[in-house]
Motif scaffolding. Structure first.
Motif, mmCIF file in Angstrom:
data_model
loop_
_atom_site.group_PDB
_atom_site.id
_atom_site.type_symbol
_atom_site.label_atom_id
_atom_site.label_comp_id
_atom_site.label_asym_id
_atom_site.label_seq_id
_atom_site.Cartn_x
_atom_site.Cartn_y
_atom_site.Cartn_z
ATOM 1 N N ILE A 179 0.810 -1.212 0.000
ATOM 2 C CA ILE A 179 0.000 0.000 0.000
ATOM 3 C C ILE A 179 0.846 1.266 0.000
ATOM 4 O O ILE A 179 0.565 2.225 -0.718
ATOM 5 C CB ILE A 179 -0.948 -0.004 1.217
ATOM 6 C CG1 ILE A 179 -2.083 -0.988 0.973
ATOM 7 C CG2 ILE A 179 -1.508 1.386 1.502
ATOM 8 C CD1 ILE A 179 -2.999 -1.154 2.150
ATOM 9 N N ALA A 180 1.903 1.270 0.795
ATOM 10 C CA ALA A 180 2.685 2.487 1.007
ATOM 11 C C ALA A 180 3.173 3.150 -0.289
ATOM 12 O O ALA A 180 3.077 4.381 -0.419
ATOM 13 C CB ALA A 180 3.862 2.188 1.933
ATOM 14 N N PRO A 181 3.682 2.401 -1.291
ATOM 15 C CA PRO A 181 4.167 3.075 -2.510
ATOM 16 C C PRO A 181 3.085 3.843 -3.258
ATOM 17 O O PRO A 181 3.397 4.734 -4.048
ATOM 18 C CB PRO A 181 4.699 1.904 -3.352
ATOM 19 C CG PRO A 181 5.064 0.855 -2.358
ATOM 20 C CD PRO A 181 4.010 0.962 -1.292
ATOM 21 N N LEU A 182 1.818 3.513 -3.021
ATOM 22 C CA LEU A 182 0.733 4.202 -3.705
ATOM 23 C C LEU A 182 0.290 5.463 -2.971
ATOM 24 O O LEU A 182 -0.611 6.167 -3.428
ATOM 25 C CB LEU A 182 -0.460 3.249 -3.869
ATOM 26 C CG LEU A 182 -0.198 2.057 -4.787
ATOM 27 C CD1 LEU A 182 -1.355 1.079 -4.752
ATOM 28 C CD2 LEU A 182 0.041 2.525 -6.211
ATOM 29 N N LEU A 183 0.930 5.745 -1.844
ATOM 30 C CA LEU A 183 0.571 6.923 -1.042
ATOM 31 C C LEU A 183 1.719 7.920 -0.967
ATOM 32 O O LEU A 183 1.755 8.775 -0.077
ATOM 33 C CB LEU A 183 0.170 6.484 0.374
ATOM 34 C CG LEU A 183 -1.004 5.511 0.465
ATOM 35 C CD1 LEU A 183 -1.246 5.099 1.913
ATOM 36 C CD2 LEU A 183 -2.275 6.116 -0.123
ATOM 37 N N LEU A 184 2.656 7.819 -1.893
ATOM 38 C CA LEU A 184 3.854 8.643 -1.815
ATOM 39 C C LEU A 184 3.616 10.109 -2.160
ATOM 40 O O LEU A 184 4.526 10.932 -2.041
ATOM 41 C CB LEU A 184 4.943 8.064 -2.732
ATOM 42 C CG LEU A 184 5.573 6.753 -2.241
ATOM 43 C CD1 LEU A 184 6.563 6.213 -3.261
ATOM 44 C CD2 LEU A 184 6.255 6.968 -0.895
ATOM 45 N N ASP A 185 2.403 10.462 -2.598
ATOM 46 C CA ASP A 185 2.101 11.875 -2.809
ATOM 47 C C ASP A 185 1.740 12.569 -1.506
ATOM 48 O O ASP A 185 1.505 13.779 -1.483
ATOM 49 C CB ASP A 185 0.987 12.047 -3.840
ATOM 50 C CG ASP A 185 -0.233 11.201 -3.522
ATOM 51 O OD1 ASP A 185 -0.109 10.245 -2.733
ATOM 52 O OD2 ASP A 185 -1.318 11.480 -4.080
ATOM 53 N N HIS A 186 1.697 11.802 -0.401
ATOM 54 C CA HIS A 186 1.460 12.348 0.931
ATOM 55 C C HIS A 186 2.750 12.275 1.743
ATOM 56 O O HIS A 186 3.636 11.466 1.460
ATOM 57 C CB HIS A 186 0.381 11.547 1.675
ATOM 58 C CG HIS A 186 -0.963 11.566 1.019
ATOM 59 N ND1 HIS A 186 -1.932 12.497 1.309
ATOM 60 C CD2 HIS A 186 -1.507 10.752 0.074
ATOM 61 C CE1 HIS A 186 -3.020 12.259 0.593
ATOM 62 N NE2 HIS A 186 -2.787 11.210 -0.173
ATOM 63 N N ASP A 187 2.838 13.099 2.780
ATOM 64 C CA ASP A 187 3.870 12.880 3.784
ATOM 65 C C ASP A 187 3.507 11.612 4.542
ATOM 66 O O ASP A 187 2.359 11.451 4.984
ATOM 67 C CB ASP A 187 3.931 14.058 4.761
ATOM 68 C CG ASP A 187 4.467 15.321 4.113
ATOM 69 O OD1 ASP A 187 5.131 15.210 3.066
ATOM 70 O OD2 ASP A 187 4.206 16.414 4.653
ATOM 71 N N LEU A 188 4.447 10.695 4.671
ATOM 72 C CA LEU A 188 4.163 9.405 5.297
ATOM 73 C C LEU A 188 4.846 9.300 6.651
ATOM 74 O O LEU A 188 6.024 9.634 6.805
ATOM 75 C CB LEU A 188 4.640 8.256 4.401
ATOM 76 C CG LEU A 188 3.893 8.026 3.093
ATOM 77 C CD1 LEU A 188 4.446 6.789 2.380
ATOM 78 C CD2 LEU A 188 2.399 7.873 3.318
ATOM 79 N N VAL A 213 9.139 11.305 4.469
ATOM 80 C CA VAL A 213 8.887 9.980 5.028
ATOM 81 C C VAL A 213 9.616 9.901 6.376
ATOM 82 O O VAL A 213 10.823 10.124 6.444
ATOM 83 C CB VAL A 213 9.387 8.851 4.102
ATOM 84 C CG1 VAL A 213 9.113 7.486 4.740
ATOM 85 C CG2 VAL A 213 8.721 8.943 2.741
ATOM 86 N N GLN A 214 8.876 9.593 7.436
ATOM 87 C CA GLN A 214 9.467 9.491 8.761
ATOM 88 C C GLN A 214 9.074 8.165 9.393
ATOM 89 O O GLN A 214 7.950 7.687 9.205
ATOM 90 C CB GLN A 214 8.990 10.625 9.671
ATOM 91 C CG GLN A 214 9.335 12.017 9.195
ATOM 92 C CD GLN A 214 8.858 13.074 10.169
ATOM 93 O OE1 GLN A 214 9.247 13.103 11.340
ATOM 94 N NE2 GLN A 214 8.000 13.963 9.693
ATOM 95 N N GLN A 215 9.990 7.574 10.151
ATOM 96 C CA GLN A 215 9.663 6.386 10.922
ATOM 97 C C GLN A 215 9.716 6.737 12.406
ATOM 98 O O GLN A 215 10.530 7.563 12.823
ATOM 99 C CB GLN A 215 10.609 5.233 10.610
ATOM 100 C CG GLN A 215 12.067 5.468 10.909
ATOM 101 C CD GLN A 215 12.906 4.238 10.644
ATOM 102 O OE1 GLN A 215 12.409 3.114 10.618
ATOM 103 N NE2 GLN A 215 14.202 4.426 10.443
ATOM 104 N N PHE A 216 8.841 6.088 13.175
ATOM 105 C CA PHE A 216 8.707 6.400 14.589
ATOM 106 C C PHE A 216 8.916 5.150 15.429
ATOM 107 O O PHE A 216 8.629 4.028 14.997
ATOM 108 C CB PHE A 216 7.330 7.006 14.868
ATOM 109 C CG PHE A 216 7.124 8.353 14.224
ATOM 110 C CD1 PHE A 216 7.384 9.515 14.929
ATOM 111 C CD2 PHE A 216 6.677 8.453 12.914
ATOM 112 C CE1 PHE A 216 7.202 10.762 14.343
ATOM 113 C CE2 PHE A 216 6.490 9.692 12.313
ATOM 114 C CZ PHE A 216 6.751 10.844 13.029
ATOM 115 N N SER A 217 9.375 5.358 16.640
ATOM 116 C CA SER A 217 9.639 4.252 17.561
ATOM 117 C C SER A 217 8.379 3.895 18.331
ATOM 118 O O SER A 217 7.366 4.604 18.277
ATOM 119 C CB SER A 217 10.746 4.637 18.544
ATOM 120 O OG SER A 217 10.268 5.641 19.435
ATOM 121 N N CYS A 218 8.451 2.817 19.085
ATOM 122 C CA CYS A 218 7.310 2.394 19.911
ATOM 123 C C CYS A 218 6.901 3.477 20.889
ATOM 124 O O CYS A 218 5.723 3.636 21.204
ATOM 125 C CB CYS A 218 7.663 1.116 20.672
ATOM 126 S SG CYS A 218 7.675 -0.359 19.643
#
Length: 333
Positions: A179-188, A213-218
């Motif tokens: 799913i994620a590659p199809l939402l790349l026009d948004h900030d993820l 694109v940002q990743q977050f911790s628990c």
């Protein structure tokens, strides 16, 4: 193993008899545990594939009269598996996600129970070859054939602008990766309880995306549930955690302008999630797909017929030469 020995048991998670549970699969257990074979649990069904299992589940462990268990043998078993893998048994006919799920589940099964799956391996190899061939000939570029396409439509319909806030993707499994590659026009925003599994997805999206694109911790879970504009949940329903996540989402406010798309369950199973104004379950995705019309009907019909023809050829024991790539060969390594 000959095709006649191939058997498949199928339990849809919703049926005319109402909602069903995994207890309907009691027939797959004997005094020593599980019958040897391959078991798969998807959001829409349970499937059990085995060889030389009992002649009838009812002779070993009688089921309730309203049990929705379907039993397929020989040609019919292989035909069901082929339709299943090609996405033709899915609510979104021709969808691509299920094939990847089956291959991943098979790899995991083999790594844990290689001796139990040895008899099934030739048939899984044929299944992967046939599915790839049928998809490449009839189901390539079929519009609306993935959850990602439908998710993007829901987010667009919920948004006042093309990109009005970050989209949080919860999970890092097969569905999240598709799913994620199809939402790349948004900030993820990406979150998963296992940071190690999240890193490859983050790296891949960062290379492709022109947006942030940002990743977050628990430790950031509460924050992202409060602040994300749209949330796409790609993990199963979890009653022990869902109430907490719903509360966090509510604390973020503006419920009429923020949406949640939950791909881990259907509406009757979603409980308190359904109370949120812009909550969407798998059922909404399926309805959106149906409303798109019958643009794909010709390709789908051809794919269905091709499945029947291929299953007949396999039942005759004919050797077929079908091109497949290293990804498919890796499934049998």
């Amino acid at each position: 193993m000959q095709m006649d020995a191939l058997q498949v048991f199928h339990v849809p998670k919703t049926a005319k008899s109402g909602r069903v549970s995994e207890s309907h699969l009691a027939f797959r257990q004997d005094s020593s545990g599980f019958y040897p074979g391959f078991y798969m649990d998807t959001c829409q069904r349970w499937v059990w594939m085995c060889a030389d299992s009992p002649a009838s589940p009812g002779t070993q462990a009688p089921l309730a009269q309203d049990s929705p268990v379907e039993v397929f043998r020989g040609y019919e078993a292989y035909l069901f598996l082929l339709r299943f893998a090609a996405g033709l048994e899915s609510e979104v006919q021709g969808e691509t996600d299920i094939f990847g799920q089956i291959k991943e589940a098979w790899r995991n099964e083999k790594s844990q129970n290689r001796s139990l799956t040895r008899d099934l391996e030739p048939w899984m190899q044929r299944l992967f070859e046939d599915t790839k061939d049928i998809r490449s000939r009839f189901l390539q570029n079929v519009g609306g054939s993935s959850y990602g396409t439908l998710t993007r439509k829901i987010i667009k319909n919920s948004s006042k602008t093309d990109s009005d806030g970050p989209v949080l993707i919860v999970g890092a499994g097969k569905i999240a990766r598709s799913i994620a590659p199809l939402l790349l026009d948004h900030d993820l925003w990406l979150w998963n309880r296992n940071a190690e599994k999240l890193s490859p997805l983050y790296s891949e999206l960062s290379r492709k995306s022109k947006s942030s694109v940002q990743q977050f911790s628990c430790n950031d879970e509460q924050r992202v549930w409060k602040e994300a504009k749209h949330i796409v949940v790609c993990i199963p329903l979890n009653p022990s955690q869902d109430e907490k996540r719903i509360a966090w989402f509510r604390e973020g406010g503006n419920l009429a302008g923020r949406s949640i798309i939950h791909l881990g369950g259907r509406k009757p199973d979603c409980g308190a999630w359904n109370s949120l104004p812009l909550f969407h379950s798998l059922d909404e995705l399926f309805e959106l797909e149906k409303s798109a019309g019958n643009v794909r009907s010709i390709q789908i019909s051809k794919a269905v017929k091709a499945c029947e023809e291929r299953a007949k050829l396999r039942s005759l024991g004919l050797s077929l030469s079908i091109t497949h790539g290293w990804e498919d060969l890796a499934s049998f390594a």
